[in-house]
Design a protein around this motif. Sequence first.
Motif, short mmCIF file in Angstrom:
data_model
loop_
_atom_site.label_atom_id
_atom_site.label_comp_id
_atom_site.label_asym_id
_atom_site.label_seq_id
_atom_site.Cartn_x
_atom_site.Cartn_y
_atom_site.Cartn_z
N UNK A 1 3.72 28.44 18.97
CA UNK A 1 4.89 27.64 19.37
C UNK A 1 4.53 26.53 20.33
N UNK A 2 3.26 26.12 20.39
CA UNK A 2 2.87 25.00 21.24
C UNK A 2 2.43 23.83 20.38
N UNK A 3 2.73 22.61 20.84
CA UNK A 3 2.37 21.41 20.10
C UNK A 3 0.87 21.16 20.19
N UNK A 4 0.28 21.41 21.35
CA UNK A 4 -1.17 21.26 21.50
C UNK A 4 -1.62 22.08 22.71
N UNK A 5 -2.91 22.39 22.72
CA UNK A 5 -3.54 23.13 23.81
C UNK A 5 -4.66 22.27 24.39
N UNK B 1 -8.44 18.15 23.87
CA UNK B 1 -7.07 18.45 23.43
C UNK B 1 -7.11 18.83 21.96
N UNK B 2 -6.52 19.98 21.62
CA UNK B 2 -6.46 20.45 20.25
C UNK B 2 -5.00 20.64 19.85
N UNK B 3 -4.65 20.17 18.66
CA UNK B 3 -3.29 20.32 18.16
C UNK B 3 -3.05 21.74 17.65
N UNK C 1 -25.90 24.85 22.96
CA UNK C 1 -27.32 25.21 22.97
C UNK C 1 -27.65 26.14 24.13
N UNK C 2 -26.83 26.12 25.18
CA UNK C 2 -27.03 26.97 26.34
C UNK C 2 -25.69 27.57 26.73
N UNK C 3 -25.66 28.65 27.53
CA UNK C 3 -24.40 29.33 27.83
C UNK C 3 -23.37 28.42 28.50
N UNK C 4 -22.11 28.62 28.11
CA UNK C 4 -21.00 27.86 28.65
C UNK C 4 -19.84 28.80 28.96
N UNK C 5 -18.88 28.30 29.74
CA UNK C 5 -17.63 29.01 30.04
C UNK C 5 -16.49 28.13 29.56
N UNK C 6 -15.48 28.73 28.91
CA UNK C 6 -14.37 27.96 28.36
C UNK C 6 -13.05 28.54 28.86
N UNK C 7 -12.17 27.65 29.31
CA UNK C 7 -10.79 28.02 29.64
C UNK C 7 -9.85 27.31 28.68
N UNK C 8 -8.83 28.03 28.23
CA UNK C 8 -7.80 27.44 27.39
C UNK C 8 -6.52 27.36 28.21
N UNK C 9 -5.88 26.18 28.20
CA UNK C 9 -4.72 25.92 29.04
C UNK C 9 -3.47 25.70 28.20
N UNK C 10 -2.39 26.30 28.63
CA UNK C 10 -1.08 25.99 28.09
C UNK C 10 -0.51 24.82 28.88
N UNK D 1 2.58 25.86 32.48
CA UNK D 1 1.12 25.93 32.40
C UNK D 1 0.56 27.30 32.77
N UNK D 2 -0.52 27.67 32.12
CA UNK D 2 -1.34 28.82 32.51
C UNK D 2 -2.72 28.63 31.93
N UNK D 3 -3.67 29.40 32.40
CA UNK D 3 -5.04 29.31 31.90
C UNK D 3 -5.54 30.68 31.47
#
Length: 686
Positions: free
Chosen positions: A290-294, A326-328, A338-347, A364-366
Amino acid sequence: MYFALAGNRNNKNEPMKQLIILTAFLFFPVWFFAQVPANDCHTSTEGTDFWFGFMQGRDLKNIHFLEIVVTAREATTFTITYGPGETEFGGIRQVGSDVPTRIVIPWELVEHFTSEIIENKGIHLKSVKPVNVYALNWDQNSNDVAVIYPIKSLGTEYYAMCYTPSAIPTDNGKNTEFLIVATEDETKIKITPSVNTHENRHLKGNTYEINLNRGQSYQVQSLNNNNWPGQGDLTGSYILSDKPIALFSGSLIAMIPPASPMYGTGDHLFEQIPPVYAWGREFLTVPYKTRFRDRLRILSKEDHTIVWINGLKPDTLDRGEFKDTVLLDYQPKRIIAEKPILIAQYSQSASEDLGEYAGGNNEPFMTILSPVAQYRNSANFAVYPAQQYANYFINAVFPNSQRPHMYLDGVKLEDMRDDKGESLFHQHANNYSFIQYHFDTLAQNKIHNIWTDDPDGGFYAYSYSYGLQESFGYGVAFNLDNLLDLGSSINFQMDTLLLCYGDTITLDAGWWFKEFEWNTGDTTQIIAVADSGWYSVQVKDAKGCPQEDSVYVFLSKPVADLIYDNVEGCQPFSLNLDGGEKFRKYYWSNGERTRRITVDTTGVYSVIVENRYGCQASDSMRLTVFPTPKINLLADNTICDTLEADIEVKLSYFNSLPWDLPLETKWYAENQNVTLSDTTETTVHI
């Protein structure tokens, strides 16, 4: 609605043939718990000993409380204390099998409201049998939830993950924040903030040290006042300790994105951050329902980390650097690095969604995403009534081959339909499917489950909720193992590392392991590699748990050849130089960037060529173009009687070879009746 989730995971040392990713979305907290295998070689969100704390929330003027929620697979007892003195909150408490226990604790005692001041507000929860713990900082218009990691899942090296402050500063000029809680006495902690901290107590990039005892806590907030320099986002701040600590980060309040303060809505961001040993290289994302984009934020722990999101151009991040994407709502993505990363997804804030999406019921939240390597394979969850929330969702992602193996409450997902009566399945990237199932008609106080009957499957769980001017989200039911991953280059499909000829690369098994045995015979954590071939390592951690990984090193050796070494010529003279075919880039010493160039002046010309892997080679040549001198013939202009004369040649501009003496001179007369005699290199008699 509250959820409780249970699950288990197969031995990580066995190959993972099928991957299942579970994402649970709720309209109120969803509490999950997960089994740990008997060999205790996996760490997860379940445990018996926890230290944690609450960062500053947004608003205390309305109804405000802090809540701890505990779930368990087996009925057990637990205690909650705080501070170095272990002051109790209510004595011994009980939690039943799959029945969450909710405990409200006084915010005045344990919530942090200062920046860079040591306090005694660490919270300690200890249980007899394994439980999962969740922390809720709730206000009528701002809240967020964090899943709490047990001590066994903590580490000593972290980076903070927050969000960009909005254009309007919050109360007291504080915004992004992180919180450290010590689990042992005499813990030395080094902190390097990525921006100036509150009231400029510590400046960007300057490392300072603090000492904490067990139960002590330390909150850091960013400088965030109008027109003050150096303010900003604490994302990328580096925290290093000599004993295990818990790290939480987020924002006192955040508008997402931060650029529309007039119509935007803000909310508290609160997440526990995994230590760097649990970061990964591959992630699968799912859009929030139900979100337009994240929005995604990708954070790197090493320099020159190339990150690829399928369908987008790769990016290169350095240590502590991050990128926002930004992703729809129709764009699930596979992300590899190629190397370790950390990812947060935000509303995002409510103002960023169109009316037909969340309808204004969102804030908003993460959520911190789990890498593919931290998979699990089953989950149970329970729902019971709570105020102000009415909807929740469950999302699952899995390989296409797993469609007939997935079950929800004993029913195959293939046999289920969405609200419109259509199949639940949607195509994900890289041969995966995903579902977004709406649970609004689900019976209350009922245990539910989702699983795969493939024993090599696994899943990840995330929850979030939307309410009137309130939302929150957090990750649940995932592992926090010490990950062994020698890496891979995004240029290749398999576990392959690129090595350019003449360079060396280092293979790092990770400092969190204690024993190392390479197929090269080395027994160190890091080895240097200069040749192609397969490299493998067997490791053991402090508990003696083994892992093994291997990688192929591919050697790329481009060759540049300009054909010529030295070329000489006299003016006018020019030469065509070719950098060679099958290269993607050419860097000539004269600044040109084409494959071929034409040169006509004296000098050394070189080219650096770059192949499709980014590996380079070079070659050079020398061109000498000699200037042509001006010839002057000196003689008497008047010839009398004898009709004879002497002519001398004078050369101007012959201060370099080949015009230095002796010269080879050829005399001739256009008039055939003129006789030439007594010729020398410089004179002639006519």
